[in-house]
Design a protein around this motif. Structure first.
Motif, mmCIF file in Angstrom:
data_model
loop_
_atom_site.group_PDB
_atom_site.id
_atom_site.type_symbol
_atom_site.label_atom_id
_atom_site.label_comp_id
_atom_site.label_asym_id
_atom_site.label_seq_id
_atom_site.Cartn_x
_atom_site.Cartn_y
_atom_site.Cartn_z
ATOM 1 N N ASP A 1 -3.628 10.049 4.125
ATOM 2 C CA ASP A 1 -4.695 10.889 4.489
ATOM 3 C C ASP A 1 -5.343 11.466 3.250
ATOM 4 O O ASP A 1 -6.618 11.391 2.933
ATOM 5 C CB ASP A 1 -4.058 12.032 5.096
ATOM 6 C CG ASP A 1 -3.432 11.850 6.415
ATOM 7 O OD1 ASP A 1 -4.159 10.734 7.146
ATOM 8 O OD2 ASP A 1 -2.593 12.759 6.964
ATOM 9 N N VAL A 2 -4.781 11.776 2.249
ATOM 10 C CA VAL A 2 -5.254 11.988 0.680
ATOM 11 C C VAL A 2 -5.882 11.026 -0.007
ATOM 12 O O VAL A 2 -7.049 11.327 -0.313
ATOM 13 C CB VAL A 2 -3.876 12.556 -0.124
ATOM 14 C CG1 VAL A 2 -4.558 12.991 -1.469
ATOM 15 C CG2 VAL A 2 -3.345 13.534 0.570
ATOM 16 N N LEU A 3 -5.407 9.861 0.420
ATOM 17 C CA LEU A 3 -6.329 8.639 -0.386
ATOM 18 C C LEU A 3 -7.666 8.402 0.266
ATOM 19 O O LEU A 3 -8.549 8.082 -0.172
ATOM 20 C CB LEU A 3 -5.290 7.331 -0.362
ATOM 21 C CG LEU A 3 -4.274 7.357 -1.517
ATOM 22 C CD1 LEU A 3 -3.283 6.300 -1.381
ATOM 23 C CD2 LEU A 3 -4.746 7.291 -2.932
ATOM 24 N N ARG A 4 -7.340 8.606 1.796
ATOM 25 C CA ARG A 4 -8.608 8.381 2.450
ATOM 26 C C ARG A 4 -9.827 9.328 2.053
ATOM 27 O O ARG A 4 -11.029 9.013 1.962
ATOM 28 C CB ARG A 4 -8.417 8.491 3.979
ATOM 29 C CG ARG A 4 -9.456 8.033 4.840
ATOM 30 C CD ARG A 4 -8.901 8.039 6.262
ATOM 31 N NE ARG A 4 -7.703 6.860 6.343
ATOM 32 C CZ ARG A 4 -6.594 7.162 6.629
ATOM 33 N NH1 ARG A 4 -6.130 8.551 6.698
ATOM 34 N NH2 ARG A 4 -5.412 6.288 6.729
ATOM 35 N N GLY B 1 6.434 7.833 1.707
ATOM 36 C CA GLY B 1 5.509 7.584 2.833
ATOM 37 C C GLY B 1 4.481 6.466 2.686
ATOM 38 O O GLY B 1 3.876 6.285 3.633
ATOM 39 N N ALA B 2 4.439 5.895 1.340
ATOM 40 C CA ALA B 2 3.687 4.601 1.100
ATOM 41 C C ALA B 2 3.947 3.493 1.810
ATOM 42 O O ALA B 2 5.077 3.235 2.154
ATOM 43 C CB ALA B 2 3.394 4.542 -0.423
ATOM 44 N N ASP B 3 2.927 2.766 2.224
ATOM 45 C CA ASP B 3 2.983 1.575 3.097
ATOM 46 C C ASP B 3 1.798 0.827 2.803
ATOM 47 O O ASP B 3 1.181 0.879 1.837
ATOM 48 C CB ASP B 3 3.045 2.148 4.487
ATOM 49 C CG ASP B 3 2.020 2.825 5.089
ATOM 50 O OD1 ASP B 3 0.653 2.882 4.516
ATOM 51 O OD2 ASP B 3 1.827 3.534 6.047
ATOM 52 N N ASP B 4 1.662 -0.220 3.765
ATOM 53 C CA ASP B 4 0.610 -1.350 3.519
ATOM 54 C C ASP B 4 -0.651 -0.554 3.585
ATOM 55 O O ASP B 4 -1.679 -1.070 2.809
ATOM 56 C CB ASP B 4 0.781 -2.404 4.574
ATOM 57 C CG ASP B 4 2.062 -3.282 4.383
ATOM 58 O OD1 ASP B 4 2.382 -3.326 3.398
ATOM 59 O OD2 ASP B 4 2.278 -3.938 5.404
ATOM 60 N N GLN B 5 -1.074 0.448 4.442
ATOM 61 C CA GLN B 5 -2.151 1.037 4.387
ATOM 62 C C GLN B 5 -2.645 1.780 3.202
ATOM 63 O O GLN B 5 -3.828 1.754 2.563
ATOM 64 C CB GLN B 5 -2.287 2.156 5.434
ATOM 65 C CG GLN B 5 -3.486 2.890 5.495
ATOM 66 C CD GLN B 5 -4.641 2.079 6.130
ATOM 67 O OE1 GLN B 5 -4.390 0.811 6.490
ATOM 68 N NE2 GLN B 5 -6.057 2.692 5.961
ATOM 69 N N THR B 6 -1.281 2.351 2.349
ATOM 70 C CA THR B 6 -1.389 2.842 1.113
ATOM 71 C C THR B 6 -2.147 1.804 -0.044
ATOM 72 O O THR B 6 -3.172 2.189 -0.721
ATOM 73 C CB THR B 6 -0.214 3.147 0.455
ATOM 74 O OG1 THR B 6 0.514 4.148 1.414
ATOM 75 C CG2 THR B 6 -0.288 4.022 -0.936
ATOM 76 N N ARG B 7 -1.666 0.682 0.195
ATOM 77 C CA ARG B 7 -2.175 -0.316 -0.662
ATOM 78 C C ARG B 7 -3.592 -0.501 -0.342
ATOM 79 O O ARG B 7 -4.663 -0.779 -1.312
ATOM 80 C CB ARG B 7 -1.495 -1.748 -0.595
ATOM 81 C CG ARG B 7 -1.992 -2.824 -1.154
ATOM 82 C CD ARG B 7 -1.392 -4.227 -1.229
ATOM 83 N NE ARG B 7 -1.724 -5.380 -1.752
ATOM 84 C CZ ARG B 7 -0.929 -6.410 -2.501
ATOM 85 N NH1 ARG B 7 0.382 -6.383 -2.235
ATOM 86 N NH2 ARG B 7 -1.669 -7.522 -3.235
ATOM 87 N N ARG B 8 -4.229 -0.894 0.851
ATOM 88 C CA ARG B 8 -5.361 -0.860 1.158
ATOM 89 C C ARG B 8 -6.488 0.238 0.676
ATOM 90 O O ARG B 8 -7.547 -0.098 0.052
ATOM 91 C CB ARG B 8 -5.391 -1.171 2.591
ATOM 92 C CG ARG B 8 -5.121 -2.552 3.157
ATOM 93 C CD ARG B 8 -5.426 -2.565 4.669
ATOM 94 N NE ARG B 8 -4.654 -1.733 5.686
ATOM 95 C CZ ARG B 8 -3.660 -2.057 6.192
ATOM 96 N NH1 ARG B 8 -2.816 -3.287 5.898
ATOM 97 N NH2 ARG B 8 -2.825 -1.302 6.978
ATOM 98 N N LEU B 9 -5.875 1.132 0.589
ATOM 99 C CA LEU B 9 -6.677 2.517 0.540
ATOM 100 C C LEU B 9 -6.700 2.475 -1.101
ATOM 101 O O LEU B 9 -7.839 2.787 -1.806
ATOM 102 C CB LEU B 9 -6.135 3.813 0.919
ATOM 103 C CG LEU B 9 -6.246 3.780 2.392
ATOM 104 C CD1 LEU B 9 -5.526 5.163 2.969
ATOM 105 C CD2 LEU B 9 -7.740 4.255 2.644
#
Length: 309
Positions: free
Chosen positions: A184-187, A207-215
């Motif tokens: 949410d914060v990276l977004r 809580g970092a995941d694959d979406q973290t990498r994309r963001l």
């Protein structure tokens, strides 16, 4: 661990101005810096603004020749650029419950606050604007970048407010579905930092995941990003006698007997650390480990060189 070790005050963050020296986050790094030599990353420094076309002169970089203009004017022309005057800094400061942990000197949430203060003071000293996103499980507070100590006072005030709330056991946690995540914060950061920002993500990456990498990829495509990975020595090696109790986010469990458990714990932590180091390295985003057990300013100077900046 007393209150002085588990929370931070506004005065303490303001006083860190004196410690924001001996290091730089600029493109030109001292030898031995995390960002220099074989550690080179995609840190680009301030942006470049086109100034003029002029005739090629001996010693000019041939990579700056404008071939279309050269063909049109029938003489070699080079494009001249000047460094833009500023590079705004955005600090993303994690103050979630997992950050309220530490076994030596202080807790991760205090280290994150201290690191945010050092980065902010250094930015202001460089003449750039600084702002941030401070977050816990309940909310993300935005402080728009500005070039003034009053804005730093506002940013630090938000950090201190969330930091001191962590010591209040009476606060209720929102449901898992409603909790603010690192994504949410990276977004939100992607929306604010459109281009040519320096962005610090200061977190334990819980809580970092694959979406973290994309963001992170999206954010780093037009900005300089540095990840400050805050950790505690106990996270590397869990020590304690069999039968001792441990707690994590409200769950209490007993440490099993046998060396195998301790080895498994250490190996699992190391695999997680290695995974995110590899992820950010592939994106050419430097990841800087900062430990709760040692002075933060000293660690920053060791990582980012030691000159009289």
């Amino acid at each position: 661990m007393n209150d002085a070790r588990t929370t931070v005050s506004l005065d303490e963050l303001m006083q860190l101005k004196a410690d924001a020296r001996g290091f730089t986050f600029s493109q030109t790094q001292p030898a031995g810096s995390l960002l220099a030599g074989r550690h080179s990353s995609r840190i680009r420094g301030r942006g470049l603004a086109f100034e003029e076309l002029r005739h090629y002169q001996q010693g000019d970089d041939i990579r700056l020749i404008d071939w279309k203009a050269t063909a049109r004017m029938r003489s070699a022309q080079v494009r001249v650029y000047t460094e833009e005057r500023e590079r705004p800094t955005l600090v993303l400061v994690d103050q979630r419950r997992p950050m309220f942990f530490g076994s030596r000197r202080t807790v991760k949430s205090v280290v994150a606050a201290e690191m945010a203060a050092l980065a902010s003071w250094k930015t202001l000293d460089s003449g750039d604007r600084v702002g941030g996103l401070v977050f816990n499980e309940d909310q993300i507070v935005e402080v728009r970048p500005h070039r003034s100590e009053s804005r730093l006072f506002q940013l630090f005030g938000q950090v201190v407010s969330m930091n001191q709330r962590l010591a209040d056991d009476g606060d209720e946690m929102p449901s898992a579905a409603d909790q603010v995540s690192i994504n949410d914060v990276l977004r939100k950061a992607c929306q604010l930092a459109k281009h040519d920002h320096l962005v610090f993500l200061i977190s334990d990456l819980d809580g970092a995941d694959d979406q973290t990498r994309r963001l992170a990829t999206e954010l780093a495509s037009h900005n300089d990003v540095i990840v400050i990975a805050v950790y505690d020595p106990l996270g590397i090696r869990l020590t304690g006698a069999p039968g001792m109790l441990a707690s994590d986010r409200g769950t209490v469990w007993q440490i099993p007997e046998g060396q195998r458990f301790h080895d498994d714990f250490r190996e699992a932590f190391q695999r997680l650390l290695d995974h995110w180091r590899d992820v950010f390295r592939s994106l050419r985003i430097p990841i800087v480990p900062i430990c709760t057990a040692d002075d933060v300013a000293g660690q920053v100077r060791a990582m980012f060189g030691s000159r009289g900046y």
